[in-house]
Structure formats: C-alpha cells, structure tokens
Scaffold this motif. Structure first.
Motif, PDB file in Angstrom:
ATOM      1  N   ASP A 127      26.302  16.861   6.840  1.00  0.00           N
ATOM      2  CA  ASP A 127      24.977  17.248   6.360  1.00  0.00           C
ATOM      3  C   ASP A 127      24.238  16.103   5.656  1.00  0.00           C
ATOM      4  N   ASP A 128      22.946  16.329   5.477  1.00  0.00           N
ATOM      5  CA  ASP A 128      22.107  15.426   4.682  1.00  0.00           C
ATOM      6  C   ASP A 128      22.089  14.003   5.218  1.00  0.00           C
ATOM      7  N   HIS A 141      17.719  19.493  10.166  1.00  0.00           N
ATOM      8  CA  HIS A 141      18.136  19.959   8.834  1.00  0.00           C
ATOM      9  C   HIS A 141      16.892  20.141   7.961  1.00  0.00           C
ATOM     10  N   HIS A 178      13.820  18.879   3.015  1.00  0.00           N
ATOM     11  CA  HIS A 178      14.955  19.246   2.157  1.00  0.00           C
ATOM     12  C   HIS A 178      14.528  19.440   0.700  1.00  0.00           C
ATOM     13  N   PRO A 183      18.646  23.763   5.182  1.00  0.00           N
ATOM     14  CA  PRO A 183      19.096  23.255   3.879  1.00  0.00           C
ATOM     15  C   PRO A 183      19.526  24.437   2.997  1.00  0.00           C
TER      16      PRO A 183
HETATM   17 ZN   LIG Z   1      21.449  19.643   3.051  1.00  0.00          ZN
END
Ligand SMILES: [Zn+2]
Length: 249
Positions: free
Chosen positions: A11-12, A75, A79, A129
C-alpha cells in the motif's frame, strides 16, 4: 482439503515512500517471481506518507512494474482524510470517499484514473485508503473502468450481484494460514526495517508454490457468490488475527 494461497499487496505507493526498503522488497519479489498488487496513489497529498524526498521518475517506475505483469490498483485519489465515515467495511473511521456526494466521489475517481492514463498506467482495481468506501463508490467504479475491488473479509474472491468482483484482503501480517482460502496480505513498508525484509523473504521462500496473483484469482473466481463458509471460517480467523494495530492505516 483446499490449501491456503497468498497474494501480496503493498500500500501507499507514491513518490515520497521509503525507496530504500522498497528496493530490497523488489529484489525479493523479482528473485522469487512473485507478482504483487500495488496500491498506487495518483496524487498523494498525505504528508505522513512522504518519508523521503519525492522520486523524480516515479511514473516510469510504475510503468516498469506494470510491464512486468504486476497489478496496479487505484489507491484513492490524494489519500486525504476527509470524513470520519468507515464506509461498508467499518475498519477505520476515516475516509477520502465514504459519506461524500456522488458528484464529489465521481470527480475524484475520474481525476485519479486520468492521472494514471496520462502516465501510461491502466487499472481495473480499486483499493480504498483506510479500507473506507461506500455503496456510492462501489456503484461508480464500473463507470471509470474498475471492475475489481481488493478488500473485504471472505475466504475466496466473489462477485456481487451488481457484477463487481471482490478479492478479499484479510491479513496485515505474514501468517501461515491452515484454512484453505485466498489470503491477501496487506503491507505498509514505510516503517519496515531489515527484520521485516527477512520475514518477507523467509515467508515467500518457505511457501513459494502457495503464491498466486491477483489477476489469476479474479478470473478463477469470477462467477463465485459469497456464501456461509466465508462468514463462519472468517469469524474464527477474525478472533485471532484481525483488528491488530497494523490495521490503523
Ligand atoms: Zn493507504
């Protein structure tokens, strides 16, 4: 009895992430021919996720991963933490999407996909997210070309009556699962150190054949409906592993 199979999700992924650790992760994945699912943020505006100065050739890197057959997921858009709404899954009471109007959500999804497109990246996967999105988001996804979601608690991928495929994401740590299922392990590598890399490598090397890919299972289970077994088996797992601190992302 069916065996456990695993998918790795990171992720991220954004220009300011921890590249030093990422290079190590990438080496392990390539050496073992593991194709992960990467949650790429189109336009990160969350300062907590920038741990190093931004990488200049970020999109070139994303295109490289894509060409390697790795799955790129959308994603969110920036965010950001805009509402305290936990959405459908209620794992975290914060969201960039859940609780916002259809028009606001559509605009963000369209902008996110447009940034991907402008940089030569295509996606059909949604990764919210904080795991937070609502029915409005789910309804909008097919309108921006997204037919699959990485999220939710089930044993195997399944298709909702409306036609969107959910590939469940149940683990936030490397666990040897004794229950047959498709287990997606979600990782946040920004705060990883050398020990985490060893854990990753050991886990993969011990069960290389148990790894599958997001794309393979999304196709394999495209006609499956969620059933009772998903709920019962998961209650057991949930009591043991879920809702750990690692989840608060
Ligand atoms: Zn995230």
């Amino acid at each position: 009895m069916a065996k456990a199979r695993y998918i790795l999700r990171f992720d991220d992924i954004c220009p300011g992430m921890n590249w030093r650790v990422w290079e190590e992760i990438e080496r392990v994945l390539v050496a073992n021919n593991i194709k992960p699912l990467l949650a790429v943020i189109p336009d990160n505006q969350n300062p907590a996720l920038n741990v190093v100065p931004p990488c200049e050739d970020f999109w070139e890197r994303v295109r490289e991963w894509q060409e390697r057959g790795w799955t790129i997921g959308l994603h969110g858009y920036q965010h950001r933490h805009l509402t305290d709404n936990g959405g459908i899954l209620r794992l975290n009471a914060q969201s960039e999407f859940a609780g916002l109007s259809e028009a606001e959500q559509r605009e963000k999804l369209e902008k996110g996909v447009a940034i991907f497109k402008a940089n030569g990246v295509t996606t059909h996967v949604w990764i919210a997210p904080s795991h937070s999105f609502d029915r409005v988001t789910a309804r909008l996804l097919p309108q921006v070309g997204i037919d699959t979601i990485s999220d939710g608690l089930a044993l195997y991928p399944y298709t909702e009556p409306e036609g969107v495929i959910w590939v469940p994401q149940q683990l936030w740590r490397f666990r040897d699962m004794k229950i047959g299922g498709v287990w997606t392990i979600c990782n946040h590598h920004n705060d990883w150190d050398a020990k985490n890399i060893v854990t990753l490598r050991t886990f993969i090397e011990k069960r290389r054949d148990a790894f599958t890919t997001f794309e393979a299972v999304a196709t394999e289970y495209a006609n499956r409906r969620k059933n009772l077994a998903d709920g019962i088996a998961l209650r057991v797992v949930k009591g043991k592993f879920w809702l750990s601190n690692a989840l608060k992302r």
